[in-house]
Design an enzyme around this catalytic site. Structure first.
Site, PDB file in Angstrom:
ATOM      1  N   ARG A  40       0.794  -1.224   0.000  1.00 19.75           N
ATOM      2  CA  ARG A  40       0.000   0.000   0.000  1.00 19.75           C
ATOM      3  C   ARG A  40       0.828   1.276   0.000  1.00 19.75           C
ATOM      4  NH1 ARG A  40      -5.013  -0.849   4.289  1.00 19.75           N
ATOM      5  NH2 ARG A  40      -5.576  -2.973   3.719  1.00 19.75           N
ATOM      6  N   HIS A  86      -8.114  -3.918  -7.291  1.00 18.15           N
ATOM      7  CA  HIS A  86      -7.819  -3.247  -6.018  1.00 18.15           C
ATOM      8  C   HIS A  86      -9.056  -3.228  -5.109  1.00 18.15           C
ATOM      9  CE1 HIS A  86      -4.959  -0.789  -3.737  1.00 18.15           C
ATOM     10  NE2 HIS A  86      -5.954   0.010  -3.409  1.00 18.15           N
ATOM     11  N   TYR A 130     -19.523  12.708 -11.322  1.00 20.17           N
ATOM     12  CA  TYR A 130     -19.578  13.951 -12.084  1.00 20.17           C
ATOM     13  C   TYR A 130     -18.311  14.215 -12.897  1.00 20.17           C
ATOM     14  CZ  TYR A 130     -23.511  14.981  -8.996  1.00 20.17           C
ATOM     15  OH  TYR A 130     -24.692  14.931  -8.311  1.00 20.17           O
TER      16      TYR A 130
END
Length: 816
Positions: A40, A86, A130
């Protein structure tokens, strides 16, 4: 009842292991830590990416969302990445996608975003439904040749798909865009760099394997932040490149316009929040921590940063600039060049980072060359078969025509002409049109080209120098397409300019009111006048407030400010705000932590005494004490006790003495007493002191002066109604401590009570301040020198209801 137990009844118990809990916790924590470190938080040294970055780009690659395609909804990209590669939540993926699209976060953004992707003001991006995104062209450079077996693949989290363990990375992305992350027990913070500089340094390292960090720094001058700015000093850069750790001072880019009185900020330190900087500057202005700023505007737009700081008329531009640098326009970037090398975290120097990248590219180019060579050899094999078929075209056609099916034709060709299975299968699929003479020439030309490719690839694989040449050529191609001008400048460290360095040394008049308003003004603002004048406005106290104290100090002096309650505070004169004559002043509580009802009654400059000297104090009720000056070296911001006072008593005056002085104490009733300071023993700060003068009922101490037998000065006595006189100090004979003293000046209705007494020479100047704020500067020599027990002359003409508040002396040496 049978006691026989089946053999497998104890099988579960046999699988239980007894371990120490600390051993299990340690191992489990190590496993967790390594999972976070490798999976990570830390980037791989080869492609400079964490798994989430790599998976997002690979998912976009698989979706066909390239730089040439139309934008795709971010939610679609996030969904594909989360579903296939992921499985750690959509918010983490989207946050990473957003950062890769921000031109103020990434030096070379890897994602081309469309919509609201946040701003330098800390505004959050719009929701993923959006916004839209696609790969930036430079991101395709990182993925180029991934289909050619250039990198290893591994199974995804559910074994359905394969994902790359690393990207081919045609550019050194670890240093190109930098990285930051917090793992378990370690963190990384790698600054971004300029592509052209990195390419030049990498090529130099390939051609000169023994190059040092200094050699590489001839190409990489330092980090290159997307927001520009300036890095102060090259030593810190070298330290970071040589050791992998360092602290860089990053300063905003700004222009000082002295003519128009403004500072225009055009670039900010990397990762600084613009709106927060503007807000903090405004807060400091409102709180008085930064003086001289009249207006602050953020005029930034899509074309860049523009913060305008308008200065007040007469403001010290250098002081404002220095305050802004100290607290707002300069930050520290802590370099920790930590990355994964063979799966293990390692702090890397500049050379080591580039070395690992070069090794990665050598592996990528080698595997790509092997892949291309195999394809070229396969194509050459097919072309050899086609050429052989053309040589025997009539027999080949006849054999195929007489065969029962394709399989029989392939077998016949293999047996009759010794074609391989691949060649036979290809010949069977050939069209008759390809048997023309023109087609034959084209095949021969292609065969020659493929042979040249095979020879070239074989040469690359056989020669390290040729392989490195391929890498350098490709790096130059990338540089030619994507190189741009450097944004961050490297400026020399000229040493830290302190706030004090920018303050001009000058004599100041400091005014304090009863309500604890304070300000300073240059002495030269007041021209000397004749005795008996009204003076000019020196302060404008609010209604009900009156001036209580005026004193002279140099702007660079450290001042010990003694209060009526026996406390002492320390401050620099320049910390007192400089204001105009008509200004009220600033509340002293912002500078000195005064309690309600606490007033400054005496001020001593620390430049006036040596540590072995004493500070001699007198109280309103006539108590005197001496305390070693060394006891006042360490003063807290909340002040320390200077003298213990009886109820109702107040500290009035302080003088610096050395054990050889006489003390002259003047009372409000016009009495004075002179005695040897040795009659007052040296005592601690918490002591009350001893009696110095025996006061009549209703009388109080007004001031104290230190003198000696050789002192040619005169004692200046000033009364509340503006009258005063000068009398030679030698006319005040020494007595024993705690006597009534001698009459100094008449305190009738005309004169009023004594306000203060000062030791002066005829060349000194006096600055007299009235309670209503009138100020007057006169020469001491303008006041007649007379004997004791006289009325004196008019010094300052006062309006009804006004009175003298305080007098300070500007020594003759200040007038030279």
């Amino acid at each position: 009842m049978s006691s026989d137990v089946p053999d497998d009844a104890n099988a579960p118990a046999d699988r239980i292991k007894h371990v120490r809990i600390e051993d299990e916790m340690e191992q489990s924590y190590i496993d967790y830590a390594m999972s976070v470190i490798a999976g990570r938080a830390l980037p791989d040294v080869r492609d400079g990416m964490k798994p989430v970055h790599r998976r997002i780009l690979y998912a976009m690659h698989e979706m066909g969302v390239s730089s040439g395609s139309s934008h795709r909804k971010s939610s679609s990209i996030v969904g594909e990445t989360m579903g296939d590669y992921h499985p750690h939540g959509d918010s983490a993926i989207y946050d990473t996608l957003v950062r890769m699209a921000q031109d103020f976060s990434m030096r070379y953004p890897l994602v081309d975003g469309q919509g609201n992707f946040g701003s330098m003001d800390g505004d959050p991006p719009a929701a993923m439904r959006y916004t839209e995104a696609r790969m930036a062209p430079i991101a395709e450079v990182l993925l180029e040749d991934i289909e050619k077996d250039t990198v290893d693949f591994s199974s995804n989290y559910d074994d359905r798909l394969q994902e790359p363990e690393v990207l081919p990375a045609k550019v050194p992305n670890l240093l190109l865009n930098g990285s930051s992350g917090i793992a378990v027990g370690m963190s990384t913070n790698i600054p971004p760099h300029n592509l052209g500089e990195l390419v030049d340094a990498t090529i130099h390292l390939i051609e000169n394997p023994d190059a040092t960090v200094e050699d590489l720094m001839e190409h990489v001058s330092g980090p290159d932040f997307p927001t520009g700015g300036n890095i102060v000093g090259r030593d810190a850069i070298y330290s970071a490149y040589a050791t992998g750790r360092g602290r860089l001072r990053v300063r905003a880019e700004y222009e000082v316009d002295r003519e128009d009185g403004r500072i225009v900020i055009s670039e900010l330190p990397y990762q600084e929040n613009k709106a927060r900087i503007v807000e903090r500057i405004a807060d400091d202005v409102n709180e008085g921590k930064i003086e001289g700023i009249a207006d602050l505007r953020d005029e930034s737009d899509r074309n860049g940063v523009r913060i305008v700081v308008e200065l007040k008329r007469g403001a010290n531009v250098d002081v404002v600039e220095n305050r802004l640098l100290d607290h707002h326009l300069e930050s520290t970037f802590g370099v920790i060049n930590l990355a994964l090398v063979d799966g293990q975290p390692q702090v890397l120097s500049l050379k080591e980072s580039l070395q690992h990248y070069v090794e990665h590219r050598r592996e990528v180019v080698r595997r790509r060359s092997e892949h291309d060579l195999a394809e070229a050899q396969d194509r050459a094999h097919i072309l050899e078969g086609r050429l052989k078929a053309l040589e025997n075209v009539e027999d080949v056609v006849e054999l195929i025509r007489n065969s029962e099916d394709r399989d029989a034709a392939r077998a016949g060709l293999h047996e009759a002409f010794d074609f391989s299975e691949d060649q036979a299968a290809h010949i069977v699929r050939m069209q008759l049109g390809s048997l023309t003479s023109m087609e034959s020439a084209e095949i021969e030309e292609e065969y020659e080209e493929v042979q040249e490719t095979i020879d070239y690839l074989q040469a690359v694989l056989d020669s390290q120098a040729k392989l490195d040449g391929v890498i350098t050529d490709e790096l130059r191609e990338v540089k030619a397409e994507y190189d741009d001008d450097r944004r961050t400048s490297i400026i020399e460290d000229e040493g830290q300019v302190t706030h004090e360095d920018l303050i001009p040394e000058q004599d100041c008049v400091v005014v304090i009111t009863e309500d604890d308003y304070i300000k300073r003004m240059p002495v030269e603002n007041f021209d000397p006048q004749n005795r008996g004048g009204k003076g000019i406005i020196g302060a404008d106290p609010k209604e009900g407030d009156r001036v209580s104290k005026v004193f002279r100090a140099n702007s660079h002096d450290y001042l010990l400010c003694f209060t009526n309650r026996g406390q002492v505070y320390r401050l620099k004169t320049y910390e007192i705000p400089e204001m105009s004559r008509t200004a009220r002043g600033k509340s002293a509580v912002n500078i000195i932590n005064l309690d309600d009802g606490e007033e400054i009654t005496a001020v001593v400059s620390t430049d006036d005494f040596e540590p072995e000297e004493c500070l001699t104090m007198v109280t309103r009720d006539g108590y005197v004490k001496r305390t070693c000056a060394a006891d006042f070296e360490n003063i807290l911001s909340t002040g320390i006790r200077a003298a213990k006072l009886e109820d109702g008593d107040e500290l009035v005056d302080v003088e610096v003495t050395d054990g050889t002085k006489d003390l002259v104490i003047a009372s409000e009733g016009g009495m004075t007493i002179r005695f040897d300071e040795d009659e007052v023993s040296e005592m601690g700060r918490s002591a009350r002191g001893v009696n110095g003068i025996k006061l009549e009922d209703g009388d109080k101490v007004a001031a104290m002066v230190a003198t000696d037998d050789d002192d040619e000065r005169a004692l200046l006595t000033v009364t509340e109604h503006g009258y005063g006189k000068r009398t030679k100090l030698t006319e005040y004979r020494a007595q024993s401590r705690y006597g009534k003293g001698l009459v100094d000046i008449k305190t009738d209705d005309r004169n009023g009570r004594v306000r203060t007494a000062k030791a002066v020479t005829g060349d000194d100047h006096l600055v007299i301040m009235s309670e209503r704020g009138q100020i007057m500067r006169i020469r001491a020599d303008d006041i007649s020198q007379v004997g004791r027990n006289t009325k004196g002359v008019t010094i300052m003409e006062l309006e009804d209801g006004d009175g003298v508040a305080s007098v300070t002396v500007v020594p003759a040496r200040s007038e030279e």
